[in-house]
Design an enzyme around this catalytic site. Sequence first.
Site, PDB file in Angstrom:
ATOM      1  N   HIS B  12       0.847  -1.220   0.000  1.00  0.00           N
ATOM      2  CA  HIS B  12       0.000   0.000   0.000  1.00  0.00           C
ATOM      3  C   HIS B  12       0.873   1.257   0.000  1.00  0.00           C
ATOM      4  CE1 HIS B  12      -0.275  -0.715   4.653  1.00  0.00           C
ATOM      5  NE2 HIS B  12       0.770   0.037   4.388  1.00  0.00           N
ATOM      6  N   HIS B  59      -0.941   4.902   9.668  1.00  0.00           N
ATOM      7  CA  HIS B  59       0.437   5.399   9.773  1.00  0.00           C
ATOM      8  C   HIS B  59       0.433   6.734  10.492  1.00  0.00           C
ATOM      9  CE1 HIS B  59       0.135   2.717   6.303  1.00  0.00           C
ATOM     10  NE2 HIS B  59       1.388   2.396   6.511  1.00  0.00           N
ATOM     11  N   HIS B 193      10.716  -3.598   3.214  1.00  0.00           N
ATOM     12  CA  HIS B 193      11.147  -2.204   3.193  1.00  0.00           C
ATOM     13  C   HIS B 193      11.581  -1.745   4.577  1.00  0.00           C
ATOM     14  CE1 HIS B 193       6.887  -1.700   4.297  1.00  0.00           C
ATOM     15  NE2 HIS B 193       6.935  -0.386   4.331  1.00  0.00           N
ATOM     16  N   GLU B 240       4.876  -5.214   8.381  1.00  0.00           N
ATOM     17  CA  GLU B 240       3.490  -5.048   7.913  1.00  0.00           C
ATOM     18  C   GLU B 240       2.927  -6.339   7.315  1.00  0.00           C
ATOM     19  OE1 GLU B 240       3.231  -0.306   6.782  1.00  0.00           O
ATOM     20  OE2 GLU B 240       3.471  -1.727   5.164  1.00  0.00           O
TER      21      GLU B 240
HETATM   22 FE   LIG Z   1       2.294   0.817   5.517  1.00  0.00          FE
END
Ligand SMILES: [Fe+2]
Lengths: 146, 280
Positions: B12, B59, B193, B240
């Site tokens: 996302h 977030h 990431h 995540e």
């Molecule tokens: Fe995220």
Amino acid sequence: MSEIKGSVGPVGNQGDIAEYLAELEDIPGTRVYTAARARKGYWLNQFAMSLMKEENRRRWRADEKAYLDEWQLSDDIKQALLARDYNRLLDLGGNIYFLAKVFSTDGLSFLQAVSTMTGMSVTEYKAMMDAGGRSPEGVRSIKGGY
Amino acid sequence: MARITAGVGSSHIPLLGVAVDQGKTKDDYFTPIFSGYEWTKEWIKGEKPDVIILVYNDHASAFDANIIPAFAIGTGERYKPADEGWGPRPVPDVIGEPDLGWHIAQSLILDEFDMTIINEMDVDHGLTVPLSMMFGQPEAWPVKVIPLAVNVVTYPVPTGNRCWMLGEAIKRAVESYPEDLNVQIWGTGGMSHQLQGPRAGLINAEWDNAFMDGLIGTSDRNRTIPHIEYLRETGSEGIEMVMWLIMRGALGAETRLLHRHYHVPCSNTAVGHIVLEPVS
Ligand SMILES: [Fe+2]
């Protein structure tokens, strides 16, 4: 002991909190956002969060120092914010998703802001990403050196 | 009876939202990413789901540092796109499904998952980017959405095993709803990431692909991956991916692969998505 539906028992070291927390500190070049950091950086992160409102962004842009003085922040944190020293801000309990409000207000993308923490220029960092990113080889564990 | 007919795992990444909003999806940089979603966009047009249970993380948008719900379910009528520091995304409001949302919330609590219930919140890129990837730029989103937000920011975050079990409980909850509804569950975020510190930019394509392999068929090996493995192997924000396990758990004992796609990079991140259906 009654059977717990779906349970497969402790996952990895997650049954031992001391060992669990120690391992989170064993990753090179990484500050995992633990409870300890969340406590330390509480007002830093809440300050950053305030920049989600355009009115606050305008006041911040107009006079950063004056805006910071409205918050319960240490001089260390204020200095690091004014210098946009993101590695230092992580050490002071900042979390990247909160700090994103600061660099977004500056008009920086995630890639531009993140590159400043790596010791590379934006161009070098982007080239590394375009070539497949940083390999995990050798940067998985401080103690293990692998 | 309502039923879960498919599961989607998807990154996302905020930059994908920017690409859609600014009409850049055909740029050279983005073509290999958006072309991977073409199959899925066509597929979902045929599937016409009524509701998506959209597992994502906030977030630091709706939740600040004050209140940190481990698992939160949205029971609101509608949700606006959040202003994440550069103004809200120009996308339609997300329309909720409070009847099913409350049914799932109540069922989960009685099934011993003590959910936080949210009636009003803004939704950030974690929720709106996957919608843009699947549906492009419609006037209104063609589905109702039940947001399910997971804390993957402040440690300890829920274990992968717990996420899987929550997925199983969601399946039971949906199947006890009398109305005939076609429900999909999406798990979003990832893949590898790291957005912080000198190690930022970490990507591990081999690990990401093994994780996707582990979502297919009868394998349940992903459910016991400890947090430290996500962190070491896939970067600090790779955690995540535990949210994909809620999706996987909700598909039952066995899945069939319909589509998968993987590309490096998008911004700091490996983009991946997978489309699965339950084998019953
Ligand atoms: Fe995220």
